[in-house]
Scaffold this active site. Sequence first.
Site, PDB file in Angstrom:
ATOM      1  N   GLU A   1       0.804  -1.227   0.000  1.00 47.40           N
ATOM      2  CA  GLU A   1       0.000   0.000   0.000  1.00 47.40           C
ATOM      3  C   GLU A   1       0.840   1.284   0.000  1.00 47.40           C
ATOM      4  OE1 GLU A   1      -3.268  -0.007   2.738  1.00 47.40           O
ATOM      5  OE2 GLU A   1      -4.046  -1.899   1.960  1.00 47.40           O
TER       6      GLU A   1
ATOM      7  N   GLU B   1      -5.561  -8.851   0.562  1.00 50.71           N
ATOM      8  CA  GLU B   1      -6.268  -8.476   1.790  1.00 50.71           C
ATOM      9  C   GLU B   1      -7.723  -8.186   1.465  1.00 50.71           C
ATOM     10  OE1 GLU B   1      -4.535  -5.430   4.353  1.00 50.71           O
ATOM     11  OE2 GLU B   1      -2.528  -6.032   3.739  1.00 50.71           O
TER      12      GLU B   1
HETATM   13  C1  BGP Z   1      -4.327  -2.531   5.301  1.00 50.85           C
HETATM   14  C2  BGP Z   1      -2.958  -2.869   5.808  1.00 50.85           C
HETATM   15  C3  BGP Z   1      -2.928  -3.906   6.880  1.00 50.85           C
HETATM   16  C4  BGP Z   1      -4.124  -3.937   7.805  1.00 50.85           C
HETATM   17  C5  BGP Z   1      -5.431  -3.614   7.117  1.00 50.85           C
HETATM   18  C6  BGP Z   1      -6.600  -3.354   8.031  1.00 50.85           C
HETATM   19  O1  BGP Z   1      -4.341  -1.258   4.800  1.00 50.85           O
HETATM   20  O2  BGP Z   1      -2.163  -3.343   4.747  1.00 50.85           O
HETATM   21  O3  BGP Z   1      -1.693  -3.817   7.516  1.00 50.85           O
HETATM   22  O4  BGP Z   1      -3.907  -3.338   9.007  1.00 50.85           O
HETATM   23  O5  BGP Z   1      -5.315  -2.518   6.265  1.00 50.85           O
HETATM   24  O6  BGP Z   1      -6.558  -2.045   8.526  1.00 50.85           O
HETATM   25  P1  BGP Z   1      -6.809  -1.732  10.035  1.00 50.85           P
HETATM   26  O7  BGP Z   1      -5.921  -2.633  10.782  1.00 50.85           O
HETATM   27  O8  BGP Z   1      -6.469  -0.303  10.242  1.00 50.85           O
HETATM   28  O9  BGP Z   1      -8.250  -2.007  10.255  1.00 50.85           O
END
Ligand code: BGP
Length: 478
Positions: A167, A376
């Site tokens: 990201e 993800e």
């Molecule tokens: C993405 C990241 C992850 C993860 C996910 C969920 O942007 O790559 O590392 O954390 O988001 O986000 P959050 O944990 O803030 O809910």
Amino acid sequence: MHYKEKPIFPKNFLWGASSAAWQVEGAVNEDGRAVSKIDLNSQTKKPFADNSVASDHYHHYKEDVALMKEAGFTSYRFSIAWPRIFPDKSGIPNQKGINFYNNLINELVNNGIEPIVTLYHYDLPVWVDEEYDGWYGRGIIDAFEQYARTCFKEFGDRVKYWLSINEQNMQIVYGHWLGTCKYPETWFEDQWKVNHIMNLCHAKAVIACHEMVENGKIGPVPGMVPIYSNTGNPMDQIARLNAEEFTEKIWNDFYAHRKYSNFIKNYWKEHGINPDIHDGDQEIFNQARIDYFGINCYRSNTAAEAKLDEQPQAYELNKYGIKGQLKFPVVPGEYKLVYNDYVEYTDWDWEIDPVAMRYVLRDMWNLYQLPMIITENGYGAHEDVDENGEVNDAYRINFLRDQIYQVGLTIQDGVEVLGYNPWSFTDLLSTGNGMAKRYGLVFINRTDDDLRDLARIKKASYYWYSNLIKSNGQNWGN
Ligand code: BGP
């Protein structure tokens, strides 16, 4: 398009789940690992949560891989911690760090699970920050290349799917939040210099992977939030395009075409921004042909026109998971984001929108014609075990079922999707909310303040997902 038959997933589809080193491993001071910037952030800045132990995957990796195997996984996406491999500027890799990843990779491969490995997922070593001024100094390019080459040399015989930087778009757009920004007063201009340096790091990793890893494939991992237009108003359509450019398309165009688009070049000109591109940089980009995109996608956004005289508003994330706290950005003259009446929202005000998954995959395919792996996707929730010691996360099952069904429809649409790896396998620290916001198929018995016994407890979604993937996407359950 509507199909009479249910989707069929390709043979060898990569069914797994996803994690990142700093959010899952713990053991931050063990076996020679150095301190990373995100450790400091997580240990000091609320509502981040201390990552010293996290899910203690470092000590439980065998148990975790056994649970993956039992569930029927054929892939697992995780990241390598740069500060474990190079703890200082000596250029001598840390053998104990290499051993840990060798053990993990062997455990996966021996259990028939394809490793999908991210090189950089937010854990910048403090020594890199001090030596090269973080991502601001060009010295990081050689350091990153050395790190990437070491990973390819040590693990490239068994790891064939690589991801460069997680990201990058979010690290620029939310530079203050994710720690990329060091000097807030000049970030407006600096962000493009930092982004250019990240692009060079990405490109060097792509080139090195193709040079060093036999049959190796490498791609970037954009954080994708497909953007809808709020109404049929033509100005909302332009706002939609603007929002898409400024949050993701600038990056994706660059990765795929290996040059900056007219859109961003004109923006720099308009704002007097010099991203500090050196002679020879373009030659490096020319060689960095990516093989696929990793796709992180959780939600959609909706854009509307923001007139020039509107009051600007910075994006304010929902920090504590109490609905209604999120503030959408207003960028006068470009776009604003608004709530969408057609979708539901999570407690963190994230849109629950399975169709966004089909939309983003179709759109990316139309634009770039490159295969994609979902790296993800998932549902963050407040959770704890019930009085029977179980976690009945029916909402997560519904979320995953709807999302995966849309992936299937996209495959029917003719899009090349190689795998689905939702966030996350076990619970792990949310980027901003620690254990208060859980995503796992497997519960980790700890809270932010109480480490309990760190036991692994399969949630209802674990069993549901296992049945689905063991049938290669045919058994959808009730
Ligand atoms: C993405 C990241 C992850 C993860 C996910 C969920 O942007 O790559 O590392 O954390 O988001 O986000 P959050 O944990 O803030 O809910």
